[in-house]
Each structure stands twice: as C-alpha cells, then as structure tokens.
Write a protein that holds these residues in place. Structure first.
Motif: not given
Length: 131
Positions: A80-88
């Motif tokens: 799995i990879v971190l979705d860098s487009s996701a943001s708080a």
C-alpha cells in the motif's frame, strides 16, 4: 427494600441490567456519566454486556489487532502507498450522492442489510452516512 425492588423492576422494564449484575467498572462509568452536569440522557448497562468490563465488546467493533502496525508493515512491503493527494485541509462538498457518484452501484445503495450479531453496525452507519 421497596426502593431496591422498584429500581430493579424499572431497570428490567427499561431494558437495563439489574444493578447487582453490572460489572463494577461499568457501574463507575455509568455513575460518572450520570454525575456529569448537562447530560440530558440516562445511562444504563445493556443486559448483554452488563456483567463484563467496559471494552469487552471491542472484538465486535470491526478492528482486530494493532492496525497501525499492520499498515506500517504493508507500506514497508510496498503493498500500500500513502495517497499524497489526501489532506486534512481538503474541501468537503456541501452535499454528496453516492448513487450519482457511482451509478453502477445505484441499485444496491440504500438496501437494508441484516447485521445480525456481527457487531458491524459501525460499518453500516458509516456506509449509510456516505450514501
């Protein structure tokens, strides 16, 4: 004596467990809620879990084990990879219709599912909120 009998009868009618059958930690938890100023609801022990300590139903809540460790291991393996487009700070839309977003699922969105005794009500609630 009459007071104790009345309290037991009321607890039984209301669906709560009789006081003598409630785990001491659960009693303390209920007492803390009842003594909190501004609480407008009546806390009571559910008969199914009353004799057990708080947290005894944790295995019915859908998460088993330490998921932070599991995720870290899967990331280390590249599974799995971190979705860098996701943001708080991401903008949240004013409305969302899952049937419009995923039209191929529209006919099953909103179906009522039998949760039986699996403890997955949290998942159904989240899915329904998204629907």
């Amino acid at each position: 004596m009459k007071g104790a009998l009345l309290a037991g009868a009321l607890a039984t009618i209301a669906g709560a467990a009789p006081a003598q059958d409630v785990h001491p930690e659960r009693v303390a938890q209920i007492d803390k809620i009842q003594s909190t100023p501004g609480v407008l609801w009546q806390a009571a022990a559910h008969p199914r879990f009353a004799a057990q300590a708080p947290g005894a139903s944790r295995d019915m809540m859908g998460v088993k084990g330490n998921q932070s460790e599991v995720i870290a291991e899967l990331m280390a393996k590249g599974e799995i990879v971190l979705d860098s487009s996701a943001s708080a700070d991401a903008a949240i839309p004013d409305s969302f219709d899952s049937a419009s977003q995923w039209p191929h699922c529209a006919k099953i969105i909103g179906d009522i599912r039998d949760q039986s005794n699996c403890g997955c009500c949290w998942a159904f609630a989240g899915a329904e909120a998204a629907s």
